[in-house]
Enzyme design. Structure first.
Site, PDB file in Angstrom:
ATOM      1  N   THR A 133     -11.040 -32.610  -4.749  1.00 32.68           N
ATOM      2  CA  THR A 133     -11.443 -34.016  -4.854  1.00 32.68           C
ATOM      3  C   THR A 133     -12.276 -34.316  -6.102  1.00 32.68           C
ATOM      4  OG1 THR A 133     -13.367 -33.499  -3.468  1.00 32.68           O
ATOM      5  CG2 THR A 133     -11.395 -34.339  -2.351  1.00 32.68           C
ATOM      6  N   GLU A 134     -12.372 -33.354  -7.002  1.00 32.53           N
ATOM      7  CA  GLU A 134     -13.266 -33.505  -8.148  1.00 32.53           C
ATOM      8  C   GLU A 134     -13.001 -34.766  -8.967  1.00 32.53           C
ATOM      9  OE1 GLU A 134     -13.187 -29.021  -7.362  1.00 32.53           O
ATOM     10  OE2 GLU A 134     -11.838 -30.731  -7.186  1.00 32.53           O
ATOM     11  N   VAL A 135     -11.708 -35.131  -9.140  1.00 35.53           N
ATOM     12  CA  VAL A 135     -11.404 -36.290 -10.000  1.00 35.53           C
ATOM     13  C   VAL A 135     -11.945 -37.592  -9.408  1.00 35.53           C
ATOM     14  CG1 VAL A 135      -9.361 -35.254 -11.042  1.00 35.53           C
ATOM     15  CG2 VAL A 135      -9.120 -36.569  -8.932  1.00 35.53           C
TER      16      VAL A 135
END
Length: 257
Positions: A133-135
């Site tokens: 989910t980093e983006v």
């Protein structure tokens, strides 16, 4: 509270993340503890299989909130050393000469899913979700990318890394991110049975050399890969394990590894 629990039984090392109150989120201390535990298990001649699991309902939610807040104030040098530490953890798992099994009994998200990505075999409960989910917070899954492309191929890796969406266990299985789906009541038994099948039925030397080839060959040209395969083949043939295995096969004897 200890950040991890480590125990060894029947040639299996169990490494358990122990931050259930923080959803087993990663912070620098936990990363260091995990690296030390994996290095110790990898160097232990009495260990043939390593199982990575977590206490609580979440396998790992990635970086914890305090750590994310700290990142905003880090210098470039601090961020460099912090990233190197996480890289060393992933490599310690990925390059371990032992078979590494992930026992996933809850969601594995961001860096937590990164841990899953570098394990050899993954068992999951049906309810678990997986994703990077980093983006969605303006970050990038930089280190994970290097491993996920190897595991899933560029197309699937792009789908997961660029969308930041979570996928369920069935989809993760279809993609090749996980290997087995087992209900929560039976997952520990299934993982232990699989580990013992490896312990009793395979050569530790063969596992180590096979993993060396598997982790190296993708970086080599075809000729370089074949040359490495030849050298490891020759090395294996002269090993004690190979001599014992062939003798037992020819004599129709059951070999105790």
């Amino acid at each position: 509270m200890d950040l991890i629990a480590y125990n060894k039984s029947e040639r299996v090392a169990n490494i358990t993340i122990n931050r259930p109150g923080k959803r087993n989120a990663l912070n620098p201390e936990l990363v260091t503890s995990l690296t030390k535990a994996f290095d110790a298990a990898s160097e232990d001649e009495d260990v043939k299989v390593i199982i990575l699991k977590s206490n609580g309902d979440v396998f790992s939610a990635g970086a914890d909130l305090e750590y994310l807040q700290q990142l905003q104030n880090n210098t470039n040098e601090e961020n460099f050393h912090d990233t190197i530490a996480l890289k060393e953890l992933f490599l310690s798992i990925y390059r371990s000469p032992k078979l590494v099994i992930a026992q996933v009994e809850g969601h594995a998200i961001a860096g937590g899913c990164g841990l899953v990505s570098v394990c050899d075999i993954v068992f999951s409960v049906p309810e678990a979700k997986f994703g990077y989910t980093e983006v969605k917070i303006g970050f990038i899954p930089a280190l994970v990318t290097c491993f996920l492309v190897r595991k899933l191929g560029e197309g699937r890796a792009k789908e997961m890394l660029l969308s930041g969406e979570l996928i369920d266990a069935n989809t993760a299985s279809d993609y090749g991110l996980i290997n087995f789906i087992v209900n929560k009541e039976g997952i520990s038994i299934s993982v232990s049975a699989y580990a013992q099948k490896i312990v009793q039925g395979t050569s530790a030397n063969s596992i180590a050399l096979s993993k060396e080839l598997l982790t190296s060959v993708q970086d080599l040209s075809l000729d370089e890969g074949l040359n490495l395969a030849v050298s490891l083949n020759v090395k294996t043939r002269s090993s004690t394990d190979c001599k014992r295995g062939i003798a037992a096969f020819l004599n129709k004897e059951k070999l105790e590894w």
